[in-house]
Design a protein around this motif. Structure first.
Motif, PDB file in Angstrom:
ATOM      1  N   ALA A  42     -61.610  90.028 -57.629  1.00 22.41           N
ATOM      2  CA  ALA A  42     -62.880  90.406 -57.245  1.00 22.41           C
ATOM      3  C   ALA A  42     -63.210  89.786 -55.898  1.00 22.41           C
ATOM      4  O   ALA A  42     -63.879  90.455 -55.149  1.00 22.41           O
ATOM      5  CB  ALA A  42     -63.903  89.650 -58.402  1.00 22.41           C
ATOM      6  N   PHE A  43     -62.825  88.657 -55.501  1.00 20.47           N
ATOM      7  CA  PHE A  43     -63.189  88.234 -54.157  1.00 20.47           C
ATOM      8  C   PHE A  43     -62.535  89.114 -53.154  1.00 20.47           C
ATOM      9  O   PHE A  43     -62.948  89.453 -52.199  1.00 20.47           O
ATOM     10  CB  PHE A  43     -62.781  86.829 -54.007  1.00 20.47           C
ATOM     11  N   LEU A  93     -63.048  93.559 -49.191  1.00 23.03           N
ATOM     12  CA  LEU A  93     -62.565  94.747 -48.654  1.00 23.03           C
ATOM     13  C   LEU A  93     -63.824  95.641 -48.781  1.00 23.03           C
ATOM     14  O   LEU A  93     -63.927  96.507 -47.722  1.00 23.03           O
ATOM     15  CB  LEU A  93     -61.575  95.636 -49.707  1.00 23.03           C
ATOM     16  N   GLY A  94     -64.805  95.245 -49.646  1.00 25.25           N
ATOM     17  CA  GLY A  94     -66.320  96.031 -49.392  1.00 25.25           C
ATOM     18  C   GLY A  94     -66.860  95.636 -48.295  1.00 25.25           C
ATOM     19  O   GLY A  94     -67.379  96.704 -47.712  1.00 25.25           O
ATOM     20  N   PHE A  95     -66.851  94.454 -47.746  1.00 27.11           N
ATOM     21  CA  PHE A  95     -67.564  94.186 -46.719  1.00 27.11           C
ATOM     22  C   PHE A  95     -66.985  94.593 -45.427  1.00 27.11           C
ATOM     23  O   PHE A  95     -67.650  94.558 -44.176  1.00 27.11           O
ATOM     24  CB  PHE A  95     -67.961  92.507 -46.482  1.00 27.11           C
ATOM     25  N   ALA A 137     -70.712 103.059 -46.721  1.00 29.79           N
ATOM     26  CA  ALA A 137     -72.328 102.857 -47.463  1.00 29.79           C
ATOM     27  C   ALA A 137     -72.321 103.439 -48.805  1.00 29.79           C
ATOM     28  O   ALA A 137     -72.847 102.835 -49.781  1.00 29.79           O
ATOM     29  CB  ALA A 137     -73.127 103.226 -46.491  1.00 29.79           C
ATOM     30  N   LYS A 138     -71.808 104.662 -49.026  1.00 37.95           N
ATOM     31  CA  LYS A 138     -72.039 105.586 -50.270  1.00 37.95           C
ATOM     32  C   LYS A 138     -71.345 104.942 -51.557  1.00 37.95           C
ATOM     33  O   LYS A 138     -71.550 104.831 -52.574  1.00 37.95           O
ATOM     34  CB  LYS A 138     -71.642 106.743 -50.053  1.00 37.95           C
ATOM     35  N   THR A 139     -70.145 104.191 -50.863  1.00 39.24           N
ATOM     36  CA  THR A 139     -69.404 103.123 -51.909  1.00 39.24           C
ATOM     37  C   THR A 139     -70.209 102.164 -52.488  1.00 39.24           C
ATOM     38  O   THR A 139     -70.107 101.741 -53.772  1.00 39.24           O
ATOM     39  CB  THR A 139     -67.982 102.885 -51.254  1.00 39.24           C
ATOM     40  N   TRP A 140     -70.876 101.342 -51.577  1.00 42.64           N
ATOM     41  CA  TRP A 140     -71.976 100.473 -52.055  1.00 42.64           C
ATOM     42  C   TRP A 140     -72.808 101.060 -53.068  1.00 42.64           C
ATOM     43  O   TRP A 140     -73.440 100.331 -53.699  1.00 42.64           O
ATOM     44  CB  TRP A 140     -72.361  99.571 -51.052  1.00 42.64           C
ATOM     45  N   CYS A 177     -60.571  97.230 -56.971  1.00 41.08           N
ATOM     46  CA  CYS A 177     -60.827  95.909 -56.772  1.00 41.08           C
ATOM     47  C   CYS A 177     -62.608  95.514 -56.703  1.00 41.08           C
ATOM     48  O   CYS A 177     -63.145  94.756 -57.301  1.00 41.08           O
ATOM     49  CB  CYS A 177     -60.135  95.213 -55.689  1.00 41.08           C
ATOM     50  N   LEU A 178     -63.175  96.464 -55.857  1.00 41.38           N
ATOM     51  CA  LEU A 178     -64.534  96.645 -55.680  1.00 41.38           C
ATOM     52  C   LEU A 178     -65.290  97.207 -56.956  1.00 41.38           C
ATOM     53  O   LEU A 178     -66.243  96.409 -57.567  1.00 41.38           O
ATOM     54  CB  LEU A 178     -65.019  97.288 -54.396  1.00 41.38           C
TER      55      LEU A 178
END
Length: 339
Positions: free
Chosen positions: A58-59, A64-66, A71-74, A220-221
């Motif tokens: 998760a971390f 990877l997310g940040f 943006a659309k993935t978030w 993971c995200l």
């Protein structure tokens, strides 16, 4: 013999002292009343390992997310998160555990899909544990008894063997109404397969093929990080909302009103009220104030998917305030209308 000694022959002199210190640190974190209890705490190391791996992934997913995610993935991340959250708060909790309203088949199917997405066990087990919590709150039969410490109430209860009282008194909890729902029975039977499909496979495929992200980031995200986020948001109700906050309705209850928890859990933080009126579908006297779940249920009621919503009356609330701490909170209390 201490549990760690059996590993000395396998792990050697370097690892055994580390394991010993881990157990000592865990026991030192417990309050004195828990240490004096005749019950000996036994850590379930398989769960410790699984949760550790889950949190590492998760971390990494958040990293990877940040650093890489679009943006659309978030956007998809938050849509999936709220679908899972509302299925726990509106489905597991307010519908199936407390029967605070009724739901038609399409809404119950929606909740079951979100339930698998949340990965907090199947509806049957979740409801059984939560009914135990209300029936035996703050005792050894409470699965996440706050008297055993903040960490235990938050997630430690999932890392060790259950107290014998939880197992024994759990047999007294009536679950026939939950098992009478064919949708719940279906999920209970196929929960593992449904969860792997809905929690891991589908979000990963969405990330890879619809959003153009890498497999690792998607897994993971949208998978691991999202699950951990929802887990901790739910666990704050067991820990923070039983540890700090006001008790305006019943000072004998450890359950407390906690704004922070309500923000994280879509309205589940008005916990002192909830323990006094567990059958109230809103779990609060404050209307939509940081209570997304109440808003969702009301919207479902308007389109005919939710009905027979149960609420406490103003007179019932006023009488219970006589047993509270008398605190005047900084926000404006939105009163329910007189019947």
């Amino acid at each position: 013999m201490p549990w760690y000694e059996q590993y000395i022959g396998i792990t050697g002199p370097l690892i055994a002292p580390i394991l010993q210190k881990t157990e000592i640190a865990f026991m030192d974190a417990l309050p004195e009343k828990a240490k004096k209890n005749e019950f000996k705490l036994e850590i379930v190391w398989k769960n410790v390992v699984l949760f550790t791996i889950l949190h590492i992934l998760a971390f990494y997913g958040f990293y990877l997310g940040f650093t890489q995610a679009k943006a659309k993935t978030w956007g998809v991340y938050w849509i999936l998160s709220y679908l899972a959250a509302l299925s726990v708060t509106g489905g597991h909790h307010r519908l199936w555990t407390h029967r605070s309203y009724k739901a038609k088949t399409p809404l119950r199917i929606f909740y079951i899909i979100g339930s698998c997405l949340a990965s907090q066990n199947n509806v049957y087990i979740w409801v059984r544990d939560h009914r135990m919590h209300h029936k035996f709150v703050d005792t050894n039969a409470d699965p996440h008894n706050i008297q055993r410490g903040f960490f235990f109430a938050h997630m430690g209860w999932l890392l060790c063997k259950k107290h014998p009282d939880v197992t024994e008194k759990g047999k007294t909890v009536d679950m026939s109404d939950v098992l009478s729902d064919p949708i719940v029975r279906f999920q209970k039977r196929y929960f593992k397969r449904l969860t792997i499909l809905i929690t891991l496979i589908i979000p990963t495929l969405i990330g890879v093929y619809l959003l153009g992200e890498s497999f690792t980031l998607s897994f993971c995200l949208l998978g691991m990080a999202r699950v951990v986020n929802i887990l901790h948001a739910t666990w704050t109700v067991n820990s923070f909302a039983h540890y700090t906050g006001y008790r305006p309705f019943d000072v004998s209850q450890e359950a407390r009103e906690n704004l922070f928890v309500s923000i994280l859990s879509s309205g589940e933080g008005w916990h002192n009220y909830h323990h006094v009126f567990p059958w109230d579908y809103s779990t609060s006297e404050l209307g939509y104030y940081y209570n997304l779940t109440k808003l969702f249920i009301d919207l479902m009621a308007k389109i005919g998917q939710a009905y027979d919503l149960r609420s406490a009356t103003t007179s019932q609330i006023s009488r219970k305030k006589l047993q509270g701490d008398g605190i005047h909170r900084w926000y404006t209390v939105k009163r329910l209308q007189e019947d």
